[in-house]
Enzyme design. Sequence first.
Site, PDB file in Angstrom:
ATOM      1  N   CYS A 201       0.832  -1.196   0.000  1.00  0.00           N
ATOM      2  CA  CYS A 201       0.000   0.000   0.000  1.00  0.00           C
ATOM      3  C   CYS A 201       0.875   1.258   0.000  1.00  0.00           C
ATOM      4  O   CYS A 201       1.775   1.381   0.841  1.00  0.00           O
ATOM      5  CB  CYS A 201      -0.899   0.002   1.230  1.00  0.00           C
ATOM      6  N   CYS A 204       0.141   3.315   3.602  1.00  0.00           N
ATOM      7  CA  CYS A 204       0.567   2.878   4.938  1.00  0.00           C
ATOM      8  C   CYS A 204       1.644   1.803   4.916  1.00  0.00           C
ATOM      9  O   CYS A 204       2.178   1.441   5.975  1.00  0.00           O
ATOM     10  CB  CYS A 204      -0.643   2.372   5.719  1.00  0.00           C
ATOM     11  N   CYS A 223      -6.257  -2.569   0.670  1.00  0.00           N
ATOM     12  CA  CYS A 223      -5.373  -2.556   1.826  1.00  0.00           C
ATOM     13  C   CYS A 223      -6.173  -2.976   3.054  1.00  0.00           C
ATOM     14  O   CYS A 223      -7.317  -2.549   3.248  1.00  0.00           O
ATOM     15  CB  CYS A 223      -4.787  -1.156   2.034  1.00  0.00           C
ATOM     16  N   ASP A 351      22.098   0.152 -17.467  1.00  0.00           N
ATOM     17  CA  ASP A 351      21.950  -1.050 -16.644  1.00  0.00           C
ATOM     18  C   ASP A 351      21.054  -2.056 -17.363  1.00  0.00           C
ATOM     19  O   ASP A 351      19.857  -1.831 -17.523  1.00  0.00           O
ATOM     20  CB  ASP A 351      21.345  -0.656 -15.299  1.00  0.00           C
TER      21      ASP A 351
END
Length: 433
Positions: A201, A204, A223, A351
């Site tokens: 999430c 949070c 969530c 990369d």
Amino acid sequence: MLAFYRNIARLTRTASRLAGKKGTDLPGKVLRKVNDNVLTKLASNFDEIVFVTGTNGKTTTSNLIGHTLKCAGVDFINNFEGANMLDGIISTFAIQGKNNTKLAVIEIDEGSIKRVMKYITPTKFVINNFFRDQIDRFGEIDTLIATIGEQLEGKNIQLILNSDDPFVTRLSKYGEDNIYFGIAKEAYKFADFGISESKFCPNCGMELIYDHVHYSQLGFYRCSKCDFKHQDTKYEVSKASVEPFINMTINNGLKLETKLAGDYNIYNLLAAYSLLKELGLSEDKIKAGLESYSPINGRMQSISLPSGGRVLLNLAKNPAGLNASLAIANSIKDEINYLLVLNDNGADGFDISWIWDTDFNILADQNIKNIVCSGKRAKELALRLKYSEVNANVVVFENISEAVVKLKSYSEKYAIAIPNYTALVETQSELEK
């Protein structure tokens, strides 16, 4: 003054093309020397400016929109050649713009949003997906999304968002009158490549709970701790099939029979449809445009081979994109060949470790005769294939022209060519010779 800028841009493009270049970026570079604020001036008369972005599919989505608007007779500008950074966008406004043109549909490189929005603000913003891509240029996904959010905040932009991607939904708090699109849970079964971006999430940090996964982090999520979740969609694919071209139904009503292969293009078609509906185009005109679109820019482009066979050309520049491209041949029963091209130029990202995150085991069950590895990092591609489960003859030709000659020497009916970003134009040109 606008006529002055446009004349400079057109003369510069002509000179660039006479020199054998594409002329998509140089006019913008020259105009910035004349006036650093030139993009603001060029865009000042437009009523509607639409940005289209996302890690994968932004060029196809933008071109689907542009093709449909053209079929419908709408006056607009569109950087259909894929010049999606600042100079290319300036060139588009300068060369295509006319005094009475009020609509712009602009594909924008996700890493260029901050730079471009210094000069112009879109009225609508289509955002399709976010995957790890060119980490040395963009940074991690969280960093990229935070930067984009800073540009959107307080601008009253209508966001048209892929609700299936939690990274995209994360930006919803910055938009105005947001529109969401997505694919119904049972509409289509995507292949599971076993590779996923973060599923935590953004509010949070708790792990997201998924009721359904389409692929990677795309699906239906919520969530367990806060109110972050998959948003209800205004536009939804209710049913889809890929055999090998996409047929799909939107909102249990409009049926589309397209000329696009590759199941990931279901999202690109839906994103284009959503934007076109929000622009007020009728369903009949949208259907006519989306169904008649044929790719010609290296995104699922079909090219005839001298042997009478065909090669399918598709750009891939990150693990999610390459996985999807490799899976295209899962439904082909005949023997096939591959051309894989990998460069590490600045626009590609230096990369290339992302090839080790790609699931080359997808190839294990395909009927592959030969794989030609090419580009500046061809040897690393061949090494990566050595550690996969693919059973095929692997050869290395770093020179793209020589690699294409080798591919054309084979007699198999089908081939798939997958170059990364800076390898695309040369690979396409050599294949079309």
